[in-house]
Design a protein around this motif. Structure first.
Motif, PDB file in Angstrom:
ATOM      1  N   THR A  51     -30.046 -14.638  -5.050  1.00 20.95           N
ATOM      2  CA  THR A  51     -30.934 -13.503  -5.269  1.00 20.95           C
ATOM      3  C   THR A  51     -31.916 -13.436  -4.110  1.00 20.95           C
ATOM      4  O   THR A  51     -32.598 -14.418  -3.814  1.00 20.95           O
ATOM      5  N   VAL A  52     -31.959 -12.283  -3.462  1.00 17.45           N
ATOM      6  CA  VAL A  52     -32.854 -12.080  -2.330  1.00 17.45           C
ATOM      7  C   VAL A  52     -33.896 -11.046  -2.730  1.00 17.45           C
ATOM      8  O   VAL A  52     -33.550  -9.900  -3.042  1.00 17.45           O
ATOM      9  N   SER A  53     -35.139 -11.454  -2.713  1.00 18.54           N
ATOM     10  CA  SER A  53     -36.216 -10.547  -3.104  1.00 18.54           C
ATOM     11  C   SER A  53     -36.787  -9.835  -1.882  1.00 18.54           C
ATOM     12  O   SER A  53     -36.815 -10.381  -0.775  1.00 18.54           O
ATOM     13  N   PRO A 111     -31.996  -7.988   0.649  1.00 17.00           N
ATOM     14  CA  PRO A 111     -31.841  -7.769  -0.798  1.00 17.00           C
ATOM     15  C   PRO A 111     -30.413  -7.374  -1.185  1.00 17.00           C
ATOM     16  O   PRO A 111     -29.935  -7.758  -2.264  1.00 17.00           O
ATOM     17  N   GLN A 140     -25.236 -18.067  -8.009  1.00 19.95           N
ATOM     18  CA  GLN A 140     -26.048 -16.850  -7.884  1.00 19.95           C
ATOM     19  C   GLN A 140     -26.964 -16.949  -6.667  1.00 19.95           C
ATOM     20  O   GLN A 140     -27.665 -17.955  -6.482  1.00 19.95           O
ATOM     21  N   ALA A 189     -21.638  -8.267  -6.726  1.00 15.99           N
ATOM     22  CA  ALA A 189     -22.900  -7.787  -7.265  1.00 15.99           C
ATOM     23  C   ALA A 189     -22.622  -7.056  -8.578  1.00 15.99           C
ATOM     24  O   ALA A 189     -21.509  -6.570  -8.799  1.00 15.99           O
ATOM     25  N   LEU A 236     -33.052 -18.364  -5.335  1.00 15.17           N
ATOM     26  CA  LEU A 236     -33.898 -17.209  -5.057  1.00 15.17           C
ATOM     27  C   LEU A 236     -34.575 -17.408  -3.708  1.00 15.17           C
ATOM     28  O   LEU A 236     -35.167 -18.470  -3.448  1.00 15.17           O
ATOM     29  N   ASP A 273     -27.804  -8.581  -0.154  1.00 17.12           N
ATOM     30  CA  ASP A 273     -26.943  -9.772  -0.214  1.00 17.12           C
ATOM     31  C   ASP A 273     -26.949 -10.399  -1.603  1.00 17.12           C
ATOM     32  O   ASP A 273     -26.195 -11.343  -1.866  1.00 17.12           O
ATOM     33  N   THR A 274     -27.792  -9.898  -2.485  1.00 16.48           N
ATOM     34  CA  THR A 274     -27.871 -10.430  -3.839  1.00 16.48           C
ATOM     35  C   THR A 274     -26.541 -10.254  -4.558  1.00 16.48           C
ATOM     36  O   THR A 274     -26.006  -9.146  -4.635  1.00 16.48           O
TER      37      THR A 274
END
Length: 124
Positions: free
Chosen positions: A121-123, A88, A119, A40, A11, A90-91
């Motif tokens: 995850t980009v917030s 985001p 995984q 995704a 993350l 890129d998640t």
């Protein structure tokens, strides 16, 4: 039989960086092309980048050009994907794959061996 193991996912906040690794074992031939793909939820698997065995040729998907860099260390049987300026969008689950022949290297169908994925995850 080639085994591929991805690592380095996690993350991260938008604008941050991650480096993914793909470690290969069981390879019996040297002439391999290695690629990174991502998927995704609800979307098809998408080409990210590929690199030839000698590292002389690389190619990137349009959505990651200028932000991601693929490289390899053959002494370590490892291919890397440096991801900068993450967004985001890129998640996804990121997969590495290897192809016996470098034909159509942006297509999923060109690859013979796949890892389990990691995984990212980009917030926002």
């Amino acid at each position: 039989q080639v085994q591929l193991v991805e690592s380095g996912g996690g993350l991260v906040q938008a604008g941050g960086s991650l480096r993914l690794s793909c470690a290969a074992s069981g390879r019996t031939f040297r002439q391999y092309l290695t690629g990174w793909f991502r998927q995704a939820p609800g979307k098809e698997r998408e080409f990210v980048a590929h690199i030839t065995y000698n590292g002389g040729t690389t190619e990137y998907g349009d959505s990651v050009k200028g932000r991601f860099t693929i490289s390899r260390d053959n002494a370590k049987n490892t291919v890397y994907l440096q991801m900068n300026s993450l967004k985001p969008e890129d998640t996804a689950v990121y997969y590495c794959a290897e192809a016996v022949t470098p034909i159509g290297p942006t297509r999923v169908s060109a690859y013979d061996y796949w890892g389990q994925g990691t995984q990212v995850t980009v917030s926002s």
